[in-house]
Design a protein around this motif. Sequence first.
Motif, short mmCIF file in Angstrom:
data_model
loop_
_atom_site.label_atom_id
_atom_site.label_comp_id
_atom_site.label_asym_id
_atom_site.label_seq_id
_atom_site.Cartn_x
_atom_site.Cartn_y
_atom_site.Cartn_z
N GLU A 210 3.50 6.07 -6.00
CA GLU A 210 2.70 6.71 -4.67
C GLU A 210 1.51 6.07 -4.51
O GLU A 210 0.94 5.53 -3.38
CB GLU A 210 2.54 8.04 -4.57
N MET A 211 0.96 5.76 -5.77
CA MET A 211 -0.70 5.12 -5.71
C MET A 211 -0.38 3.46 -5.44
O MET A 211 -1.53 2.88 -5.21
CB MET A 211 -1.33 5.33 -7.11
N ASN A 212 0.62 3.05 -5.55
CA ASN A 212 0.71 1.58 -5.58
C ASN A 212 1.85 1.20 -4.63
O ASN A 212 2.52 -0.07 -4.30
CB ASN A 212 1.28 0.78 -6.76
N ILE A 213 2.01 2.12 -3.36
CA ILE A 213 3.02 1.89 -2.40
C ILE A 213 2.95 0.70 -1.64
O ILE A 213 3.72 -0.03 -1.02
CB ILE A 213 3.23 3.11 -1.53
N SER A 214 1.52 0.18 -1.54
CA SER A 214 1.10 -1.30 -0.64
C SER A 214 2.03 -2.23 -1.37
O SER A 214 2.07 -3.25 -0.51
CB SER A 214 -0.31 -1.30 -0.53
N ALA A 215 2.13 -2.21 -2.55
CA ALA A 215 2.72 -3.49 -3.37
C ALA A 215 4.49 -3.40 -2.59
O ALA A 215 4.90 -4.64 -2.77
CB ALA A 215 2.64 -3.38 -4.70
N LEU A 216 4.79 -2.34 -2.39
CA LEU A 216 6.12 -2.28 -2.01
C LEU A 216 6.45 -3.33 -0.81
O LEU A 216 7.58 -3.80 -0.38
CB LEU A 216 6.75 -0.74 -1.90
N ASP A 217 5.35 -3.21 0.10
CA ASP A 217 5.37 -3.81 1.32
C ASP A 217 5.65 -5.27 1.14
O ASP A 217 6.38 -5.97 1.71
CB ASP A 217 4.11 -3.49 1.84
#
Length: 127
Positions: free
Chosen positions: A103-110
């Motif tokens: 949840e805290m690193n969801i931007s890296a999933l992009d």
Amino acid sequence: MTNQLLEFKEILRSRQESEQRKPDKQTRKLLFYLFTSTRGGFTRLRIIMSLLDKPYNTHQLSQELELDYKAVQHHMKVLEKNNMVSKIGEKYGAIFHLSNFLEMNISALDEAIDKLDRKMNHKKVYI
């Protein structure tokens, strides 16, 4: 698959908070490995995108994604081992949800989705 990847990116962008921190290098490497460097990356991404909406158990995920139960079970073990999902309960009825870490690193999933899209649509040609 490409349309589904674009849809995943839009969902992630709509969920991202404006003050989200930038993921560290090791986190990005882990996400790239799990979602782009292995054969099951796209399936794991589909699982994560389903868990964005609500928690599921393995059986529910297999039905939702129209995948074999054993395949989903395998991917859930990989995701849990790498702290992408958390489990509540035991055995058959265990419910999975996204981990606080993801949840805290969801931007890296992009970024991982972009890389997976390039990998799936631009095959290397060796001459």
